[in-house]
Motif scaffolding. Structure first.
Motif, PDB file in Angstrom:
ATOM      1  N   ALA A 199       0.831  -1.209   0.000  1.00 42.98           N
ATOM      2  CA  ALA A 199       0.000   0.000   0.000  1.00 42.98           C
ATOM      3  C   ALA A 199       0.864   1.256   0.000  1.00 42.98           C
ATOM      4  O   ALA A 199       0.600   2.210  -0.752  1.00 42.98           O
ATOM      5  CB  ALA A 199      -0.932  -0.012   1.204  1.00 42.98           C
ATOM      6  N   GLN A 200       1.904   1.265   0.811  1.00 39.36           N
ATOM      7  CA  GLN A 200       2.778   2.435   0.878  1.00 39.36           C
ATOM      8  C   GLN A 200       3.532   2.649  -0.425  1.00 39.36           C
ATOM      9  O   GLN A 200       3.722   3.788  -0.866  1.00 39.36           O
ATOM     10  CB  GLN A 200       3.743   2.284   2.048  1.00 39.36           C
ATOM     11  N   TYR A 204      -0.289   4.971  -0.670  1.00 32.84           N
ATOM     12  CA  TYR A 204      -1.294   5.030   0.393  1.00 32.84           C
ATOM     13  C   TYR A 204      -0.616   4.801   1.744  1.00 32.84           C
ATOM     14  O   TYR A 204       0.311   3.983   1.843  1.00 32.84           O
ATOM     15  CB  TYR A 204      -2.381   3.976   0.171  1.00 32.84           C
ATOM     16  N   ARG A 206      -1.725   3.222   4.264  1.00 37.69           N
ATOM     17  CA  ARG A 206      -2.034   1.885   4.763  1.00 37.69           C
ATOM     18  C   ARG A 206      -2.963   1.206   3.744  1.00 37.69           C
ATOM     19  O   ARG A 206      -3.451   1.851   2.819  1.00 37.69           O
ATOM     20  CB  ARG A 206      -2.694   1.952   6.144  1.00 37.69           C
ATOM     21  N   ILE A 208      -5.959  -0.120   1.592  1.00 40.95           N
ATOM     22  CA  ILE A 208      -7.255   0.508   1.325  1.00 40.95           C
ATOM     23  C   ILE A 208      -8.334  -0.559   1.136  1.00 40.95           C
ATOM     24  O   ILE A 208      -8.046  -1.728   0.892  1.00 40.95           O
ATOM     25  CB  ILE A 208      -7.197   1.421   0.090  1.00 40.95           C
ATOM     26  N   ALA A 244     -10.352   6.678  -2.351  1.00 41.92           N
ATOM     27  CA  ALA A 244     -10.131   5.451  -1.584  1.00 41.92           C
ATOM     28  C   ALA A 244     -10.784   5.539  -0.209  1.00 41.92           C
ATOM     29  O   ALA A 244     -10.969   6.626   0.349  1.00 41.92           O
ATOM     30  CB  ALA A 244      -8.634   5.184  -1.434  1.00 41.92           C
ATOM     31  N   TYR A 246     -10.478   3.820   3.768  1.00 45.54           N
ATOM     32  CA  TYR A 246      -9.585   3.094   4.661  1.00 45.54           C
ATOM     33  C   TYR A 246     -10.411   2.328   5.701  1.00 45.54           C
ATOM     34  O   TYR A 246     -11.355   2.883   6.279  1.00 45.54           O
ATOM     35  CB  TYR A 246      -8.637   4.063   5.370  1.00 45.54           C
TER      36      TYR A 246
END
Length: 294
Positions: A199-200, A204, A206, A208, A244, A246
């Protein structure tokens, strides 16, 4: 090899035969948040085998043709594709268990211009053992790294924007912290929804939530608010993916009645005040009494 209009438009899909049982139907419902209150008997009908009812959006995880755009023959910059819109028509209720045959085809290839991308519309129909049509799905994929094609189709009719006035009804649903880990067991094991490092690397902070999980939660909100949890009344649902979500967030679905059978809606992540589903439209079967505002 760059993306070619004729190659994509004439892409051949094999029929997919998908066997599913009651556990699959219940797992999907749990994945989109049904059963969060185990004492709510209206939600229980989707996550407990007694008189089990399926959610219409369960169709989105049945008979999927797979990530065909990753095939080198397609010539698509698959790393940059995003799910733009999802449209669904329910022709008959999905049985709690059974076998469906999925038939897919590309109906539109829409060029937005060189370096501006292209839209690909994939239509998937689900049929039962007698070949009766159960559902028709349209997935609009935005191929951001493509465009400048030699030919282009006429775009689909655009989805309607919501009214400017205050919503007539709202419904808040909590996204469980483990929602993405649960939902991915249905059909989409993409590590973007499970692995913090992946994700990173994608930008992002964390993992999604799956867009189609957010879409299913919108259906949950509509069924709860307007259908007294009778999912058979929901006949279609269309939406555009705009941001997105979370796991752990709260989603607020704002809804307006456009006419006797048509609803408009948007969903936003409350904590960030970000619209995550826009241009939502749903149609309901006639009859039935709307529930009180949430």
């Amino acid at each position: 090899m760059p993306m070619d209009y004729h190659t994509i438009k004439n892409w051949r899909f094999d029929e997919v035969v998908h066997h599913y049982d009651e556990k699959d139907a219940m797992l999907y419902a749990l994945g989109v948040g049904l059963g969060a209150d185990p004492l709510d008997t209206q939600q229980l009908r989707y996550v407990y085998e007694r008189d089990l009812q399926t959610l219409p959006t369960f169709a989105t995880v049945l008979g999927h043709p797979g990530f065909w755009m990753k095939d080198p023959r397609a010539g698509i910059d698959w790393v940059r594709v995003v799910h733009g819109e999802q449209r669904l028509r329910i022709h008959a209720p999905l049985p709690a268990q059974g076998t469906v045959t999925s038939k897919a085809r590309v109906t539109h290839v829409i060029d937005k211009g060189a370096d501006k991308g292209a839209l690909v519309v994939t239509e998937r129909s689900l049929h039962d053992d007698s070949d009766a049509l159960l559902a028709t799905l349209q997935q609009i994929t935005f191929c951001r790294g493509d465009g400048g094609l030699a030919k282009s189709d006429t775009p689909l009719p655009p989805l309607s924007a919501p009214p400017d006035n205050a919503p007539q009804r709202t419904c808040n649903l909590s996204v469980a912290p483990n929602a993405a880990l649960l939902y991915r067991l249905n059909a989409d094991p993409n590590p973007l929804h499970a692995d913090p490092e992946v994700a990173q690397s994608a930008g992002y902070p964390r993992p999604i939530l799956h867009g189609l999980c957010t879409y299913g939660m919108a259906a949950h909100a509509l069924i709860k608010t307007w259908c007294d949890y009778d999912a058979s009344r929901l006949r279609s649902i269309d939406a555009r993916f705009s941001a997105a979500v979370y796991p752990g967030e709260t989603l607020q679905c704002d809804m307006w009645r456009a006419d006797e059978r048509t609803l408009r809606f948007v969903m936003r992540a409350v904590e960030r005040n970000v619209v995550v589903l826009s241009h939502g439209t749903a149609t309901l079967a006639e009859s039935g009494r709307a529930t009180s505002a949430i």
